[in-house]
Scaffold this motif. Sequence first.
Motif, PDB file in Angstrom:
ATOM      1  N   VAL A  90       0.736  -1.075   0.009  1.00 43.25           N
ATOM      2  CA  VAL A  90       0.037  -0.099  -0.058  1.00 43.25           C
ATOM      3  C   VAL A  90       0.620   1.156   0.173  1.00 43.25           C
ATOM      4  CG1 VAL A  90      -1.667   1.299   1.396  1.00 43.25           C
ATOM      5  CG2 VAL A  90      -1.845  -1.127   1.222  1.00 43.25           C
ATOM      6  N   LEU A  91       1.888   1.394   0.892  1.00 42.13           N
ATOM      7  CA  LEU A  91       2.886   2.502   0.961  1.00 42.13           C
ATOM      8  C   LEU A  91       3.524   2.719  -0.476  1.00 42.13           C
ATOM      9  CD1 LEU A  91       4.059   4.482   2.790  1.00 42.13           C
ATOM     10  CD2 LEU A  91       5.873   2.899   3.298  1.00 42.13           C
ATOM     11  N   GLY A  92       3.836   1.417  -0.973  1.00 51.35           N
ATOM     12  CA  GLY A  92       4.542   1.617  -2.201  1.00 51.35           C
ATOM     13  C   GLY A  92       3.645   2.132  -3.259  1.00 51.35           C
ATOM     14  N   GLY A  93       2.394   1.617  -3.443  1.00 53.09           N
ATOM     15  CA  GLY A  93       1.369   2.218  -4.183  1.00 53.09           C
ATOM     16  C   GLY A  93       1.083   3.666  -4.026  1.00 53.09           C
ATOM     17  N   TRP A  94       1.092   4.176  -2.941  1.00 50.50           N
ATOM     18  CA  TRP A  94       0.735   5.471  -2.645  1.00 50.50           C
ATOM     19  C   TRP A  94       1.813   6.187  -2.985  1.00 50.50           C
ATOM     20  CZ3 TRP A  94       3.316   8.730   1.131  1.00 50.50           C
ATOM     21  CH2 TRP A  94       2.556   9.953   1.115  1.00 50.50           C
ATOM     22  N   LEU A  95       3.237   5.659  -2.754  1.00 54.46           N
ATOM     23  CA  LEU A  95       4.328   6.365  -3.391  1.00 54.46           C
ATOM     24  C   LEU A  95       4.490   6.617  -4.580  1.00 54.46           C
ATOM     25  CD1 LEU A  95       7.209   6.101  -0.749  1.00 54.46           C
ATOM     26  CD2 LEU A  95       6.476   8.144  -1.625  1.00 54.46           C
ATOM     27  N   GLY A  96       4.216   5.504  -5.193  1.00 56.96           N
ATOM     28  CA  GLY A  96       4.325   5.350  -6.820  1.00 56.96           C
ATOM     29  C   GLY A  96       3.432   6.306  -7.332  1.00 56.96           C
ATOM     30  N   GLY A  97       2.025   6.431  -6.760  1.00 60.86           N
ATOM     31  CA  GLY A  97       1.197   7.362  -7.667  1.00 60.86           C
ATOM     32  C   GLY A  97       1.584   8.753  -7.433  1.00 60.86           C
ATOM     33  N   ARG A  98       2.494   9.221  -6.520  1.00 59.94           N
ATOM     34  CA  ARG A  98       3.153  10.524  -6.356  1.00 59.94           C
ATOM     35  C   ARG A  98       3.843  10.719  -7.622  1.00 59.94           C
ATOM     36  NH1 ARG A  98       2.172  13.765  -2.413  1.00 59.94           N
ATOM     37  NH2 ARG A  98       3.969  15.002  -2.585  1.00 59.94           N
ATOM     38  N   LEU A  99       4.573   9.440  -7.935  1.00 63.23           N
ATOM     39  CA  LEU A  99       5.623   9.399  -8.793  1.00 63.23           C
ATOM     40  C   LEU A  99       5.155   9.730 -10.488  1.00 63.23           C
ATOM     41  CD1 LEU A  99       8.360   7.075  -7.901  1.00 63.23           C
ATOM     42  CD2 LEU A  99       8.665   9.309  -7.918  1.00 63.23           C
ATOM     43  N   GLY A 100       3.788   9.639 -10.515  1.00 62.14           N
ATOM     44  CA  GLY A 100       3.186   9.673 -11.875  1.00 62.14           C
ATOM     45  C   GLY A 100       3.610  10.959 -12.580  1.00 62.14           C
ATOM     46  N   VAL A 101       3.508  11.959 -11.956  1.00 62.14           N
ATOM     47  CA  VAL A 101       3.712  13.414 -12.601  1.00 62.14           C
ATOM     48  C   VAL A 101       5.451  13.428 -12.815  1.00 62.14           C
ATOM     49  CG1 VAL A 101       3.835  16.057 -12.210  1.00 62.14           C
ATOM     50  CG2 VAL A 101       2.006  14.501 -11.481  1.00 62.14           C
ATOM     51  N   PRO A 102       6.341  13.203 -12.352  1.00 63.92           N
ATOM     52  CA  PRO A 102       7.769  13.265 -12.755  1.00 63.92           C
ATOM     53  C   PRO A 102       8.042  12.295 -13.904  1.00 63.92           C
ATOM     54  CG  PRO A 102       7.432  12.517 -10.313  1.00 63.92           C
ATOM     55  CD  PRO A 102       6.260  12.986 -10.681  1.00 63.92           C
ATOM     56  N   PHE A 103       7.279  11.085 -13.406  1.00 59.39           N
ATOM     57  CA  PHE A 103       7.640   9.755 -14.457  1.00 59.39           C
ATOM     58  C   PHE A 103       7.121  10.219 -15.921  1.00 59.39           C
ATOM     59  CE2 PHE A 103       8.266   5.877 -11.573  1.00 59.39           C
ATOM     60  CZ  PHE A 103       9.622   6.521 -11.079  1.00 59.39           C
ATOM     61  N   SER A 104       5.961  10.814 -15.683  1.00 66.44           N
ATOM     62  CA  SER A 104       5.205  11.113 -17.187  1.00 66.44           C
ATOM     63  C   SER A 104       5.900  11.893 -18.068  1.00 66.44           C
ATOM     64  CB  SER A 104       3.796  11.747 -16.816  1.00 66.44           C
ATOM     65  OG  SER A 104       4.025  13.045 -16.242  1.00 66.44           O
ATOM     66  N   ARG A 105       7.048  12.782 -17.378  1.00 60.92           N
ATOM     67  CA  ARG A 105       7.780  13.588 -18.438  1.00 60.92           C
ATOM     68  C   ARG A 105       8.670  13.006 -19.214  1.00 60.92           C
ATOM     69  NH1 ARG A 105       9.584  19.013 -15.887  1.00 60.92           N
ATOM     70  NH2 ARG A 105       7.822  19.954 -14.842  1.00 60.92           N
ATOM     71  N   MET A 106       8.703  11.342 -18.895  1.00 66.06           N
ATOM     72  CA  MET A 106       9.471  10.797 -19.764  1.00 66.06           C
ATOM     73  C   MET A 106       8.763  10.397 -21.390  1.00 66.06           C
ATOM     74  SD  MET A 106      12.446   9.521 -18.875  1.00 66.06           S
ATOM     75  CE  MET A 106      12.710   7.760 -19.288  1.00 66.06           C
ATOM     76  N   HIS A 107       7.250  10.812 -21.108  1.00 66.67           N
ATOM     77  CA  HIS A 107       6.596  10.548 -22.362  1.00 66.67           C
ATOM     78  C   HIS A 107       6.909  11.791 -23.241  1.00 66.67           C
ATOM     79  CE1 HIS A 107       3.008  10.021 -25.153  1.00 66.67           C
ATOM     80  NE2 HIS A 107       3.006   8.861 -24.912  1.00 66.67           N
TER      81      HIS A 107
ATOM     82  N   PHE B 279       3.251   0.259 -10.155  1.00 72.49           N
ATOM     83  CA  PHE B 279       4.774   0.155  -9.808  1.00 72.49           C
ATOM     84  C   PHE B 279       5.133   0.072  -8.540  1.00 72.49           C
ATOM     85  CE2 PHE B 279       8.743   2.797  -9.682  1.00 72.49           C
ATOM     86  CZ  PHE B 279       9.649   1.538  -9.960  1.00 72.49           C
ATOM     87  N   GLY B 280       4.694   1.021  -7.795  1.00 69.09           N
ATOM     88  CA  GLY B 280       5.163   1.225  -6.627  1.00 69.09           C
ATOM     89  C   GLY B 280       4.619   0.137  -5.444  1.00 69.09           C
ATOM     90  N   ALA B 281       3.213  -0.180  -5.932  1.00 75.51           N
ATOM     91  CA  ALA B 281       2.857  -1.588  -5.069  1.00 75.51           C
ATOM     92  C   ALA B 281       3.681  -2.778  -5.473  1.00 75.51           C
ATOM     93  CB  ALA B 281       1.411  -1.780  -5.496  1.00 75.51           C
ATOM     94  N   PHE B 282       4.385  -2.885  -6.551  1.00 75.96           N
ATOM     95  CA  PHE B 282       5.453  -3.942  -6.875  1.00 75.96           C
ATOM     96  C   PHE B 282       6.419  -3.944  -6.262  1.00 75.96           C
ATOM     97  CE2 PHE B 282       8.779  -5.317  -9.835  1.00 75.96           C
ATOM     98  CZ  PHE B 282       8.435  -6.729  -9.595  1.00 75.96           C
ATOM     99  N   VAL B 283       7.091  -2.654  -6.081  1.00 74.41           N
ATOM    100  CA  VAL B 283       8.435  -2.848  -5.504  1.00 74.41           C
ATOM    101  C   VAL B 283       7.953  -2.931  -3.839  1.00 74.41           C
ATOM    102  CG1 VAL B 283       9.987  -0.421  -4.693  1.00 74.41           C
ATOM    103  CG2 VAL B 283       9.278  -0.854  -7.270  1.00 74.41           C
ATOM    104  N   GLY B 284       6.903  -2.321  -3.295  1.00 74.61           N
ATOM    105  CA  GLY B 284       6.652  -2.849  -2.003  1.00 74.61           C
ATOM    106  C   GLY B 284       6.539  -4.026  -1.773  1.00 74.61           C
TER     107      GLY B 284
END
Lengths: 592, 443
Positions: free
Chosen positions: B303-320, B375-380
Amino acid sequence: MQPATKNSTPTAAGHWPQAQVRTAIIAGAFCVIIAALMLINQLQSRSFDPLTAQELKQLKASLVQNPTDEGLKKQIRALDHNLRRHHSRHVLLAERGGWLLIVGASVFLFAVQSAIYRRKLPKTQKLDRTHETEDHAAATARMGVAMLGVMLGAAAWALAAETTTFIPAQTAKAAATTEAAAAAEPPAPTTPFPTPEELKQNWPRFRGPSGSGISAYANVPTTWNAKTGENILWKVPVPIIGPNSPVLWGNRVFLCGATEKKREVYCYDTTNGKLLWQKQVGDIPGTDPEAPSVMDEGGFAPSTVATDGRRVYAIFANADVAAFDYKGNRVWARNLGKFDDSYGHASSLETYRDRLLIQVDQGTGKDGKSKILALETATGNTAWESAPRPVPGSWSSPILINTGKREMFIVTAKPWVMAYDPASGKEIWRAEALSGEVTPSPVFGAGLVFTAIEGEKLAAIKPDGEGDVTKTHVVWSAEDGLPDVSSPLCDGQRVYLATSTGQITCFEATKGKKLWEKELDNISFKSSPALAGDKVYFFSDKGSVIVLQAGNEYKEVARAELGEEVLSSPAFADGRIYIRGKKSLFCIGSKK
Amino acid sequence: MRRLVRGCLWLALLGLPLASAFGVERFPPPEFDAGYKMPVTTVPAARAQWLSYLDVAVLVAALALTSHLVLRKRSRDGVLAVSVFSLLYFGFYQQGCVCSIGSVQDITLALFNSGYVVPLTTVAFFLLPLVFTLFFGRTFCAAVCPMGAIQDLTLLKPVKVPAWLEHVLGVLPFVYLGAGILFAATGSAFIICEYDPFIALYRRTGSFGMLALGAAFLIAGIFIGRPYCRFLCPYGALLSLVSRYSKWGVTLSPTDCIHCQICDTACPYGAIADPTLKDPHPDPRKRKRRLIALAALVPLLVVLGGWLGGRLGVPFSRMHATVSLAEQVAAEDAGKVKELTDASKAFRQTGQPAEELYAEALRVRGRFVGGSVWFGAFVGLVFGVTLISVSEPRKQDIYDPHPGDCVSCGRCYVYCPKEIVRLKRIQSKNVIPLTPVRGEQKS
């Protein structure tokens, strides 16, 4: 190579490793020398980089100040050439050096690996493993994993916190709204066919309502620039290249395209140019599997689609006719039988109430193959079929006009301009006014039907006769500036013609007096002119548009470039122009 | 002398990637019309289809041969020879592409984007090593993968990585795999290929960053066995999971291990698992409680990983590309940047309204946020499972290669005394006994 597990002879043990070590030293030294030379080469090459050479930049800057300085140009060319020569040499040296280094490193690695091959292992230490030490090791590992997790989490948090976005947040809502609007289907019509007012508000067929080429909206731009994007609201690619023109209804733009093997209809969203659907007509019983012979310019889909706000109808050179609803579902499709037309059927469609009217002119004119067909728009069944027409193939598009007294379906083909009752298909009148291969379409204005074709004449026909009206109702005719492809335009007072040779000619509509003519260099017109307000738009084959003030004198208001070849004719909506280029569909309008 | 050798080695390995740094560069044609006629642009012909099939055939042959050499012949020399071949064929000849490691992204993109068609060759490169691993262990890593091969060949003085650090760094391949899948699924980037450390070497050209990365891995690889394979390779992570269930994997002498630990010393990859202590744990209840706590921690970490991962959506999306362009255009419009990029200039020339670009970018970003949560959930989950696995190691009685970690290189065969004896016994059985000649008998 000597395995450590075997007892080697003293000779082997003494000489082999020594030889390997020496080889390694020599190869290593070789690599060092090559690497050093390459480094020097790299450093030197920086001085000869044509992209960054300061001297070249300064000289170019000087040339901007003195563009006619031939000496300076020569100097720049010489320097540029010199830089490139040196640069190429350095690249070549680097390439060769790379190979040498790889070879040297391979020898080095081989020698070192041979020297250490199966070396004797250090003595193993008997580990005093207990549960305590194991627990401690596991705890350390857990701590390490946890630390890594914390570090990654912190890095993620910091990255998320540090990232700022400049994309306006309200765009999210706007995007959702826009997408919802785009996805929203137009309200389902409650009547089987549109009212005349609805037709006027839209652009339901080739050249708009009645095929007049006249926009109901005057608020459209006169200038745009495809390069800078000025007044280009959107530009989207069209899947298959073709000359047919866009047709509009509400927030939908329709086009079609075809190849030898497939025939498609496209529906775009006017809001953003999104291709909402792209549907193939598919297999239709009776369709000749062999593709028809067509002209390169016209292709397999030269005819413009028509719509009545309920469905969109398309006809193709292979005689396939199909209707799609606004969701892209094929409602019906049929094949009209292979056309006897060596150039490919090109007449566009027209709708009348709940009928789809099709000009099927083909053959020689004596074989009785030419006719007008009216199909039921809902089912595709034949509603009526005209008597055989005494005309050969024609490539013009028919128009539906209302003279104030009655509605007529005007159809042109060599040599007749013929009017039919759109409800029954009965002929009303005919006038002999055409010859050759008739491609320009007729137009109705100032109470007259105008037809024109190169090699014959521009004829103004009063549409209130019956039978053969050649001698009684041709009000006037003229022989100047006759078009071969482009159709005439009537603004109510004047008639405009545009030709493939770049000539624009204007006649007074009721009397036929030539008001002016203008030869334009390097311009050719196949697109038909259009009127928006008091401006006349002429799109040239190369994508230039010449906007003229409608009037008794030639007055150019503006010119603009589309950046693509244009064979189609524009469609107009509130504040917008839609035009199909060779590859793209453009939406032109003010961005404010 | 050894120092000298070592020094030369360092310099050579530092210089090796530099070779490609000075590779081919391109610059625009002359700006002046000096009568020079530009040659007609030519496009090299596409690689013949049969060569792709040949690649697959070579892959199958190399996998089969390596599996045979590792499991039947137990020949380290044979594995070494195949490594050299793979380095030359899949590395320098094929220039590292198609490779199984990068194929993960192709498969992912094809799963998420129906418009992306994966060549059968790529599918084969993705599936075949996994299938072979399922039966024979990580024989692909042993000698077929060119990235593994180059690291294996440049390993000169292996240093043992502490077990705890091995566990910690062992998490990274899974994180990298997750990131690779996320960016591939969103159609943003093939990061596994973009940051392939050895591709620049195989192609003898590349950016400075790529070359530096390759050099760093090669230098590290002199002392640390296969650093990329063990601590970063996302495909290795997949193979590691699959090989745990392989039908036949590398074993030493399971019946007569003498606990000499030589294999453990010989293995440069820390892949020899120690035997479990025989005496019972003094505090089994404490151990049990810890295990329960760790098991309970797993969902929390997910859950923690999923939550943190969700926050990474904005910076990660810059790769697109779309989001990146939208950010640039928006920053330009907001006056935050003065320099226009080529991409933003090109966009402005299309005439497309910026609002449409923003809308599209936000749609892409939405997908990223969703993907990042997964992704975050998987890492968690990976962290949670790792914490449990380090606390409860696999039970075994002997020193034996760990099925997940062992890359089947065969080094341990030549050092295990029992294996040497066994091999000699087999060898002697195959030797034809000499019969004395009659004359000798008489005398």
